[in-house]
Design a protein around this motif. Sequence first.
Motif, PDB file in Angstrom:
ATOM      1  N   GLY A 103      48.356  35.815  44.888  1.00  0.00           N
ATOM      2  CA  GLY A 103      47.461  36.396  45.884  1.00  0.00           C
ATOM      3  C   GLY A 103      46.552  37.472  45.311  1.00  0.00           C
ATOM      4  O   GLY A 103      45.369  37.537  45.640  1.00  0.00           O
ATOM      5  N   LEU A 104      47.115  38.307  44.427  1.00  0.00           N
ATOM      6  CA  LEU A 104      46.294  39.344  43.795  1.00  0.00           C
ATOM      7  C   LEU A 104      45.202  38.720  42.937  1.00  0.00           C
ATOM      8  O   LEU A 104      44.057  39.177  42.925  1.00  0.00           O
ATOM      9  CB  LEU A 104      47.176  40.252  42.938  1.00  0.00           C
ATOM     10  N   SER A 105      45.549  37.645  42.216  1.00  0.00           N
ATOM     11  CA  SER A 105      44.564  37.018  41.330  1.00  0.00           C
ATOM     12  C   SER A 105      43.457  36.325  42.099  1.00  0.00           C
ATOM     13  O   SER A 105      42.335  36.189  41.604  1.00  0.00           O
ATOM     14  CB  SER A 105      45.260  36.006  40.407  1.00  0.00           C
ATOM     15  N   GLN A 106      43.770  35.878  43.310  1.00  0.00           N
ATOM     16  CA  GLN A 106      42.792  35.146  44.102  1.00  0.00           C
ATOM     17  C   GLN A 106      42.091  35.999  45.149  1.00  0.00           C
ATOM     18  O   GLN A 106      41.225  35.508  45.874  1.00  0.00           O
ATOM     19  CB  GLN A 106      43.481  33.964  44.812  1.00  0.00           C
ATOM     20  N   GLY A 107      42.494  37.268  45.265  1.00  0.00           N
ATOM     21  CA  GLY A 107      41.852  38.136  46.247  1.00  0.00           C
ATOM     22  C   GLY A 107      42.244  37.848  47.676  1.00  0.00           C
ATOM     23  O   GLY A 107      41.467  38.111  48.598  1.00  0.00           O
ATOM     24  N   TRP A 108      43.455  37.340  47.896  1.00  0.00           N
ATOM     25  CA  TRP A 108      43.909  37.099  49.264  1.00  0.00           C
ATOM     26  C   TRP A 108      44.114  38.430  49.993  1.00  0.00           C
ATOM     27  O   TRP A 108      44.446  39.441  49.362  1.00  0.00           O
ATOM     28  CB  TRP A 108      45.237  36.357  49.271  1.00  0.00           C
ATOM     29  N   ALA A 136      48.341  41.322  53.525  1.00  0.00           N
ATOM     30  CA  ALA A 136      49.369  40.912  54.484  1.00  0.00           C
ATOM     31  C   ALA A 136      49.654  39.411  54.383  1.00  0.00           C
ATOM     32  O   ALA A 136      50.811  38.979  54.467  1.00  0.00           O
ATOM     33  CB  ALA A 136      48.943  41.278  55.904  1.00  0.00           C
ATOM     34  N   GLU A 137      48.613  38.606  54.177  1.00  0.00           N
ATOM     35  CA  GLU A 137      48.810  37.169  54.018  1.00  0.00           C
ATOM     36  C   GLU A 137      49.574  36.878  52.736  1.00  0.00           C
ATOM     37  O   GLU A 137      50.434  35.987  52.699  1.00  0.00           O
ATOM     38  CB  GLU A 137      47.460  36.441  53.993  1.00  0.00           C
ATOM     39  N   THR A 138      49.267  37.601  51.693  1.00  0.00           N
ATOM     40  CA  THR A 138      49.953  37.391  50.414  1.00  0.00           C
ATOM     41  C   THR A 138      51.441  37.628  50.562  1.00  0.00           C
ATOM     42  O   THR A 138      52.265  36.822  50.096  1.00  0.00           O
ATOM     43  CB  THR A 138      49.368  38.334  49.344  1.00  0.00           C
ATOM     44  N   VAL A 139      51.822  38.731  51.198  1.00  0.00           N
ATOM     45  CA  VAL A 139      53.248  39.049  51.358  1.00  0.00           C
ATOM     46  C   VAL A 139      53.945  37.997  52.217  1.00  0.00           C
ATOM     47  O   VAL A 139      55.067  37.567  51.911  1.00  0.00           O
ATOM     48  CB  VAL A 139      53.410  40.457  51.960  1.00  0.00           C
TER      49      VAL A 139
END
Length: 307
Positions: A262-267, A270-273
């Motif tokens: 998620g960090l690498s894709q810029g999500w 809250a969605e990433t977690v």
Amino acid sequence: MPTRCPITVFGEVLFDCFPDGTEVLGGAPFNVAWHLRGFGLSPRLVSRVGGDARGERIRSAMGRWGLDASALQTDPIHATGRVSVTLVDGEPCYAIVSGSAYDFIDPPEPSLVSGTGLLYHGTLALRHPPSAAALASLKSLHQGPIVLDVNLRRPWWSIETVLPLVDDADHVKLNAAELALLSNDAPPEDDAPPEDDRDALAASMHRFAERHRLETLVVTRGALGVLHWRGGAIVSVAAAAAGPVVDTVGAGDGFAAVLLLGLSQGWPWAETVARAGDFAAALVSQRGATIDDPSVYTQFLASWGVG
């Protein structure tokens, strides 16, 4: 799915060795790199194996999975890492063998690692000075965010060595017991904090995150879900629905892999977690810490609408 930034993963790769002769490939950083590759990324694993049969098996597995092994070193003296698993009164006990190849990682050649993007590491591989120095060298060349996945294993850690790692990090993941230990909030003879006391845990998270100037802090609580801190705000994410629990080993590594994804894709954070929780819940319903079926990763990406 385009990769917005490169990911470097530093730390141990090893085998869990059972009394019946079964050997299972793992190590938290290795598991994280494996999952990232499954999701279509190209992480670079900085680690070290022995010039032995286990080391060759690791290289072979990475080759089959398409996982970059260019920064995987070979140690001519020390054996590939292993964890000896024994049964005591029917309960498994784990002995993490010291003096393994991953304890002697050399600083990687600058041409082999990116100086930008994300740098992920844990704590176990830093128990001996050579690998700790290698990570310090890597950090000195790195200009992107650092993600620390705390994994405290007695007797291989001390608060004096772990807290500086927290200070260096931008994003930190740990469980509630580890937060209590690093915050000096744990009772003297009991490592377990009151995980169901959300207010007390949230207050501890605020103090810890602000003291160490973190960007994000993620605290996993098993069946109670996850609390994550970002910019002074704490959000609770309920545990994802899961089927029967077969094997909890590696669930945290799967969670960490999706955080990195998620960090690498810029999500959105809250969605990433939440997606990390979904993936970790799926892992506990299967045997082993990794998945060798690419379609599983594709199905998750499709369900998240990011294939």
